[in-house]
Design a protein around this motif. Structure first.
Motif, short mmCIF file in Angstrom:
data_model
loop_
_atom_site.label_atom_id
_atom_site.label_comp_id
_atom_site.label_asym_id
_atom_site.label_seq_id
_atom_site.Cartn_x
_atom_site.Cartn_y
_atom_site.Cartn_z
N LEU A 161 1.82 9.26 -5.96
CA LEU A 161 2.28 10.90 -5.66
C LEU A 161 3.24 11.06 -6.50
O LEU A 161 3.31 12.26 -7.18
N LEU A 162 4.32 10.37 -6.61
CA LEU A 162 5.38 10.46 -7.89
C LEU A 162 4.86 10.77 -9.32
O LEU A 162 5.21 11.63 -9.93
N ALA A 163 3.61 10.15 -9.81
CA ALA A 163 3.07 10.26 -10.83
C ALA A 163 2.52 11.48 -10.91
O ALA A 163 2.56 12.08 -12.04
N GLU A 205 0.75 -1.27 0.12
CA GLU A 205 -0.10 -0.19 0.01
C GLU A 205 1.00 1.20 -0.03
O GLU A 205 0.72 2.18 -0.69
N ILE A 206 1.63 1.27 0.85
CA ILE A 206 2.76 2.46 0.98
C ILE A 206 3.50 2.52 -0.66
O ILE A 206 3.56 3.65 -1.08
N LYS A 207 3.73 1.37 -1.14
CA LYS A 207 4.43 1.68 -2.47
C LYS A 207 3.69 2.14 -3.53
O LYS A 207 4.08 3.05 -4.30
N ARG A 208 2.13 1.54 -3.45
CA ARG A 208 1.24 1.92 -4.42
C ARG A 208 1.02 3.72 -4.12
O ARG A 208 0.96 4.31 -5.23
N VAL A 209 1.09 4.17 -3.09
CA VAL A 209 0.69 5.45 -2.89
C VAL A 209 2.00 6.21 -3.10
O VAL A 209 1.67 7.48 -3.92
N ARG A 210 3.16 5.97 -2.88
CA ARG A 210 4.20 6.43 -3.15
C ARG A 210 4.44 6.63 -4.76
O ARG A 210 4.67 7.78 -5.39
N ALA A 243 3.25 14.25 -9.22
CA ALA A 243 4.53 15.19 -9.20
C ALA A 243 4.98 15.38 -10.56
O ALA A 243 5.19 16.39 -10.99
N ARG A 244 4.97 14.27 -11.23
CA ARG A 244 5.87 14.28 -12.73
C ARG A 244 4.51 14.93 -13.64
O ARG A 244 5.20 15.86 -14.55
N GLN A 245 3.33 14.66 -13.56
CA GLN A 245 2.30 15.22 -14.37
C GLN A 245 2.47 16.90 -14.01
O GLN A 245 2.22 17.61 -14.96
N LYS A 246 2.40 17.03 -12.66
CA LYS A 246 2.41 18.64 -12.15
C LYS A 246 3.71 19.32 -13.01
O LYS A 246 3.54 20.56 -13.28
N ASP A 247 4.92 18.76 -13.07
CA ASP A 247 6.16 19.16 -13.41
C ASP A 247 5.94 19.34 -15.06
O ASP A 247 6.58 20.31 -15.40
#
Length: 63
Positions: A52-54, A44-49, A56-60
Motif C-alpha cells: 500500500l505504501l508503494a 502478511e500485515i507488513k507485506r500488505v502495508r 501511494a508513493r507511485q500515485k504521488d
C-alpha cells in the motif's frame, strides 16, 4: 508384599509422570503453533502495508 507395593507405586508414578510429560509436550506444541501463526499474520500485515505504501508513493509521483 512390600516388593509388590513398591512395584505398583513405581509403575503408577511412571504412568503419572508419562502423562504429565505428554500434556506438557502438547502445551508446548500448541504454543509454538500459535506463535508461528501470529508471526505469519504479522508478516502478511507488513507485506500488505508495504504494498500500500508503494502504491501511494507511485500515485504521488504520478500526480
Amino acid at each position: 508384599m512390600v516388593k509388590m507395593a513398591t512395584y505398583f507405586g513405581m509403575t503408577l508414578g511412571a504412568f503419572v509422570f508419562w502423562q504429565s510429560m505428554e500434556k506438557v509436550h502438547v502445551w508446548i506444541a500448541l504454543h509454538q503453533d500459535e506463535k508461528k501463526e501470529r508471526l505469519e499474520r504479522e508478516a502478511e500485515i507488513k507485506r500488505v502495508r508495504e504494498e500500500l505504501l508503494a502504491q501511494a508513493r507511485q500515485k504521488d509521483s504520478l500526480a
